[in-house]
Design a protein around this motif. Structure first.
Motif, PDB file in Angstrom:
ATOM      1  N   THR A 180       0.842  -1.191   0.000  1.00  0.00           N
ATOM      2  CA  THR A 180       0.000   0.000   0.000  1.00  0.00           C
ATOM      3  C   THR A 180       0.880   1.244   0.000  1.00  0.00           C
ATOM      4  N   VAL A 181       0.543   2.199  -0.858  1.00  0.00           N
ATOM      5  CA  VAL A 181       1.231   3.492  -0.838  1.00  0.00           C
ATOM      6  C   VAL A 181       0.618   4.288   0.312  1.00  0.00           C
ATOM      7  N   ILE A 182       1.431   4.560   1.343  1.00  0.00           N
ATOM      8  CA  ILE A 182       0.885   5.263   2.513  1.00  0.00           C
ATOM      9  C   ILE A 182       1.254   6.741   2.543  1.00  0.00           C
ATOM     10  N   ASP A 183       2.229   7.152   1.719  1.00  0.00           N
ATOM     11  CA  ASP A 183       2.575   8.576   1.684  1.00  0.00           C
ATOM     12  C   ASP A 183       3.478   8.854   0.487  1.00  0.00           C
ATOM     13  N   LYS A 184       3.494  10.087   0.088  1.00  0.00           N
ATOM     14  CA  LYS A 184       4.419  10.589  -0.928  1.00  0.00           C
ATOM     15  C   LYS A 184       4.990  11.893  -0.397  1.00  0.00           C
ATOM     16  N   LYS A 185       6.267  12.090  -0.578  1.00  0.00           N
ATOM     17  CA  LYS A 185       6.917  13.315  -0.141  1.00  0.00           C
ATOM     18  C   LYS A 185       7.442  14.068  -1.361  1.00  0.00           C
ATOM     19  N   ALA A 215       8.812   0.860   3.859  1.00  0.00           N
ATOM     20  CA  ALA A 215      10.000   1.135   3.054  1.00  0.00           C
ATOM     21  C   ALA A 215       9.669   2.256   2.076  1.00  0.00           C
ATOM     22  N   CYS A 216      10.700   2.872   1.550  1.00  0.00           N
ATOM     23  CA  CYS A 216      10.460   3.916   0.552  1.00  0.00           C
ATOM     24  C   CYS A 216      11.436   3.774  -0.598  1.00  0.00           C
ATOM     25  N   CYS A 217      11.047   4.330  -1.730  1.00  0.00           N
ATOM     26  CA  CYS A 217      11.932   4.316  -2.891  1.00  0.00           C
ATOM     27  C   CYS A 217      13.102   5.245  -2.630  1.00  0.00           C
ATOM     28  N   SER A 218      14.104   5.175  -3.473  1.00  0.00           N
ATOM     29  CA  SER A 218      15.328   5.932  -3.234  1.00  0.00           C
ATOM     30  C   SER A 218      15.386   7.256  -3.979  1.00  0.00           C
ATOM     31  N   ASP A 219      14.259   7.726  -4.501  1.00  0.00           N
ATOM     32  CA  ASP A 219      14.240   9.038  -5.140  1.00  0.00           C
ATOM     33  C   ASP A 219      14.296  10.091  -4.040  1.00  0.00           C
ATOM     34  N   GLY A 220      15.409  10.726  -3.878  1.00  0.00           N
ATOM     35  CA  GLY A 220      15.630  11.650  -2.778  1.00  0.00           C
ATOM     36  C   GLY A 220      14.875  12.958  -2.854  1.00  0.00           C
ATOM     37  N   THR A 221      14.308  13.289  -4.019  1.00  0.00           N
ATOM     38  CA  THR A 221      13.553  14.541  -4.117  1.00  0.00           C
ATOM     39  C   THR A 221      12.049  14.319  -4.090  1.00  0.00           C
ATOM     40  N   ARG A 222      11.618  13.055  -4.266  1.00  0.00           N
ATOM     41  CA  ARG A 222      10.177  12.765  -4.245  1.00  0.00           C
ATOM     42  C   ARG A 222       9.903  11.297  -3.883  1.00  0.00           C
ATOM     43  N   PRO A 223      10.312  10.887  -2.685  1.00  0.00           N
ATOM     44  CA  PRO A 223      10.142   9.476  -2.307  1.00  0.00           C
ATOM     45  C   PRO A 223       8.678   9.083  -2.094  1.00  0.00           C
TER      46      PRO A 223
END
Length: 131
Positions: free
Chosen positions: A8-13, A111-119
């Motif tokens: 489940t996608v629980i957040d986006k930054k 866990a989160c993806c490794s895109d440091g500007t929009r994980p």
């Protein structure tokens, strides 16, 4: 016992100051591949092997057009996200402990993806099924 894994996608930054400073497109914006609330179910049995197909067709819930979501019918999961979550999905599909001793429940991981500007932040859950 059979096992499925729910993601489940629980957040986006979004860190626009980092995009402005470092990205070729300083206005890249939030990740276009996932939406908060998207849900995916992974199975690995005689009929399905979602893991070895990069999660293609694992999307079971979204508020967006499924054709535009990674893991939907048209595109596999994003490689940055897949690299971050695949090991937990694989462990769960085999019935293993995803993160014993770190998370409150051994069948869950954040866990989160490794895109440091929009994980994108994912909740990964092993689901224990009868039969």
């Amino acid at each position: 016992m059979k096992y499925k894994v729910k993601v489940t996608v629980i957040d986006k930054k979004l860190y626009p100051e980092l995009q402005e400073k470092y990205c070729a497109d300083p206005n890249s914006g939030a990740c276009p591949c996932y939406n908060v609330g998207d849900e995916f179910i992974f199975e690995r049995d005689e009929e399905n092997d979602h893991f070895w197909h990069g999660g293609l067709n694992t999307l079971v819930k979204t508020d967006a057009d499924p054709d535009t979501v990674a893991g939907g019918p048209k595109m596999p999961h994003c490689s940055e996200a897949w690299d971050a979550i695949a090991r937990y999905i694989y462990a769960g599909l085999q019935g293993g402990s995803i993160m014993k001793g770190w998370m409150k429940k051994e069948n869950e991981m954040i866990a989160c993806c490794s895109d440091g500007t929009r994980p994108v932040i994912f909740k990964i859950e092993r689901m224990d099924m009868e039969g």
